[in-house]
Design a protein around this motif. Structure first.
Motif, PDB file in Angstrom:
ATOM      1  N   PHE A   1     -28.695 -17.121 -20.203  1.00  0.00           N
ATOM      2  CA  PHE A   1     -29.404 -16.217 -20.793  1.00  0.00           C
ATOM      3  C   PHE A   1     -29.906 -16.562 -21.896  1.00  0.00           C
ATOM      4  CE2 PHE A   1     -31.241 -12.236 -22.068  1.00  0.00           C
ATOM      5  CZ  PHE A   1     -30.916 -11.024 -20.739  1.00  0.00           C
TER       6      PHE A   1
ATOM      7  N   TRP B   1     -27.878 -13.465 -12.587  1.00  0.00           N
ATOM      8  CA  TRP B   1     -26.804 -12.720 -12.715  1.00  0.00           C
ATOM      9  C   TRP B   1     -26.162 -12.459 -11.411  1.00  0.00           C
ATOM     10  CZ3 TRP B   1     -24.489  -9.311 -15.456  1.00  0.00           C
ATOM     11  CH2 TRP B   1     -24.075  -7.864 -15.173  1.00  0.00           C
ATOM     12  N   ARG B   2     -26.986 -13.115 -10.700  1.00  0.00           N
ATOM     13  CA  ARG B   2     -25.462 -12.701  -8.700  1.00  0.00           C
ATOM     14  C   ARG B   2     -24.788 -14.094  -9.415  1.00  0.00           C
ATOM     15  NH1 ARG B   2     -29.591 -12.432  -3.585  1.00  0.00           N
ATOM     16  NH2 ARG B   2     -27.466 -12.555  -2.860  1.00  0.00           N
TER      17      ARG B   2
ATOM     18  N   VAL C   1     -22.843  -2.924 -19.121  1.00  0.00           N
ATOM     19  CA  VAL C   1     -22.140  -4.303 -18.437  1.00  0.00           C
ATOM     20  C   VAL C   1     -21.707  -4.798 -19.645  1.00  0.00           C
ATOM     21  CG1 VAL C   1     -23.630  -7.050 -18.095  1.00  0.00           C
ATOM     22  CG2 VAL C   1     -24.075  -5.042 -16.924  1.00  0.00           C
TER      23      VAL C   1
ATOM     24  N   LEU D   1     -33.414 -14.348 -14.428  1.00  0.00           N
ATOM     25  CA  LEU D   1     -31.873 -14.074 -15.019  1.00  0.00           C
ATOM     26  C   LEU D   1     -30.938 -13.580 -13.829  1.00  0.00           C
ATOM     27  CD1 LEU D   1     -33.126 -13.018 -18.311  1.00  0.00           C
ATOM     28  CD2 LEU D   1     -32.291 -14.749 -18.195  1.00  0.00           C
ATOM     29  N   THR D   2     -31.582 -12.835 -13.118  1.00  0.00           N
ATOM     30  CA  THR D   2     -31.380 -12.478 -11.442  1.00  0.00           C
ATOM     31  C   THR D   2     -30.591 -13.165 -11.186  1.00  0.00           C
ATOM     32  OG1 THR D   2     -33.155 -10.885 -11.960  1.00  0.00           O
ATOM     33  CG2 THR D   2     -32.112 -10.635  -9.883  1.00  0.00           C
TER      34      THR D   2
ATOM     35  N   TYR E   1     -22.863 -14.682 -11.500  1.00  0.00           N
ATOM     36  CA  TYR E   1     -22.117 -14.032 -12.258  1.00  0.00           C
ATOM     37  C   TYR E   1     -20.951 -13.248 -11.390  1.00  0.00           C
ATOM     38  CZ  TYR E   1     -19.644 -11.508 -16.428  1.00  0.00           C
ATOM     39  OH  TYR E   1     -18.648 -10.432 -16.464  1.00  0.00           O
ATOM     40  N   GLN E   2     -22.120 -12.377 -10.998  1.00  0.00           N
ATOM     41  CA  GLN E   2     -21.167 -11.130  -9.684  1.00  0.00           C
ATOM     42  C   GLN E   2     -20.492 -11.513  -8.781  1.00  0.00           C
ATOM     43  OE1 GLN E   2     -24.522  -8.713  -8.874  1.00  0.00           O
ATOM     44  NE2 GLN E   2     -23.996  -6.204 -10.214  1.00  0.00           N
TER      45      GLN E   2
ATOM     46  N   TYR F   1     -22.922 -16.792 -18.342  1.00  0.00           N
ATOM     47  CA  TYR F   1     -24.378 -15.940 -18.446  1.00  0.00           C
ATOM     48  C   TYR F   1     -24.085 -16.579 -19.525  1.00  0.00           C
ATOM     49  CZ  TYR F   1     -26.676 -12.207 -17.148  1.00  0.00           C
ATOM     50  OH  TYR F   1     -27.929 -11.689 -17.402  1.00  0.00           O
TER      51      TYR F   1
ATOM     52  N   GLN G   1     -18.427 -14.514 -18.748  1.00  0.00           N
ATOM     53  CA  GLN G   1     -19.156 -13.987 -18.985  1.00  0.00           C
ATOM     54  C   GLN G   1     -19.922 -15.665 -19.629  1.00  0.00           C
ATOM     55  OE1 GLN G   1     -16.191 -11.390 -21.437  1.00  0.00           O
ATOM     56  NE2 GLN G   1     -16.478 -10.095 -19.754  1.00  0.00           N
TER      57      GLN G   1
END
Length: 323
Positions: free
Chosen positions: A50, A33-34, A1, A29-30, A36-37, A46, A43
């Motif tokens: 975090f 992350w989703r 990553v 955090l997931t 962000y994806q 995110y 960046q």
């Protein structure tokens, strides 16, 4: 990553969360992350989420000295909206698959509210420093101690008067310590006591009048892996030459200090000697190595407060706290 300039810090935070076994941080955090994806977060954004989760866990555990229903708070973050009458609406993913997340300000407001209520009771720097500096954190989590010691070292410089102190300096490429590279480095691998857990005649008796004092931040040091029992339980005359070797800039000075420690009875095995020779010069070590006074209970308490203050200054802004 690859998170660009934020990769090293985020990965250090991930190592801390993993090391403390804070498993319920994963679904939180997931969600980010989703987002962000899906292109909803940059960046930097995110990384901000975090770091906010990391700061919440570190500050909460530092203040309470343990976990104390931290899982309950993390579940609230996932499931419940309007925490503390904020506009935060929880992170539970709706059936429609919408991966939108709350604004970072709403998220950090909710986390700060959870720190302000029982059992944490932290509303500002003074509250947190008073708790974290006196808790026997070594007994609770060496990973937490390592994280706070690195956070304190971050953008800091050593000074020795009137006691070993870290003072803030301008951030540069040479003083970033809260990174994955430093976290994984051999010279920060273990957390060691300065005054040993069990006292001897060579250490100030004031240290051992308070049973938990030796386990507070002020008596802890980041060290290369491998100090043997002889060094760990040694006196100041054995330990300080090793600290001076770790703090020395040139190889010759390090070699001289290692020999000095050996001459005073410190048993230093070749592997540990090699680790000392290859280590980086951390301000945390330098501030102790250059201190010429007696290591007493008062010095430990003052140093513990200073370390907690510098750690707060590094990570509390991740939650929107003022420093």
């Amino acid at each position: 990553v690859n998170l660009g300039n934020h990769t090293q810090t985020v990965f250090a935070c991930a190592s801390f969360l993993s090391g403390t076994g804070t498993n319920l941080s994963v679904p939180i955090l997931t969600r980010f992350w989703r987002a962000y994806q899906d292109g909803r977060l940059s960046q930097q954004e995110y990384a901000e989420y975090f770091k906010a989760v990391t700061a919440f866990v570190a500050l909460r555990r530092g203040a309470t000295g343990g976990t104390k229903n931290i899982d309950g708070d993390l579940r609230l973050i996932m499931q419940k909206g309007d925490i503390g009458h904020t506009t935060f609406q929880g992170l539970k993913l709706n059936l429609d698959g919408n991966t939108a997340v709350p604004a970072i300000s709403d998220f950090t407001n909710a986390l700060r509210y959870l720190l302000q209520r029982r059992p944490v009771n932290v509303t500002d720097k003074e509250d947190w420093v008073g708790k974290a500096s006196t808790n026997a954190l070594y007994d609770k989590s060496t990973i937490l101690c390592k994280f706070l010691l690195l956070a304190a070292s971050h953008t800091s410089q050593s000074q020795t008067r009137p006691y070993p102190t870290l003072r803030p300096v301008t951030e540069s490429i040479d003083n970033k310590y809260l990174t994955l590279e430093v976290w994984r480095a051999s010279d920060t691998e273990t957390v060691e006591h300065i005054a040993p857990q069990k006292g001897s005649g060579s250490w100030s008796p004031t240290i051992y009048t308070e049973p938990d004092l030796v386990h507070t931040l002020g008596n802890l040091m980041l060290f290369p892996k491998g100090p043997n029992t002889s060094l760990s339980n040694g006196g100041p005359d054995q330990k300080w030459p090793v600290y001076k070797a770790l703090a020395a800039v040139d190889p010759n000075s390090r070699a001289i200090e290692i020999e000095n420690a050996k001459s005073k009875g410190a048993e230093i095995k070749p592997k540990f000697e090699g680790a000392i020779a290859a280590s980086n010069r951390l301000p945390l070590v330098a501030s102790v190595a250059e201190f010429e006074g007696e290591w007493t209970a008062e010095v430990i308490k003052q140093r513990s407060t200073n370390i907690a203050e510098r750690a707060w200054d590094t990570i509390a802004p991740w939650l929107g706290f003022r420093i």
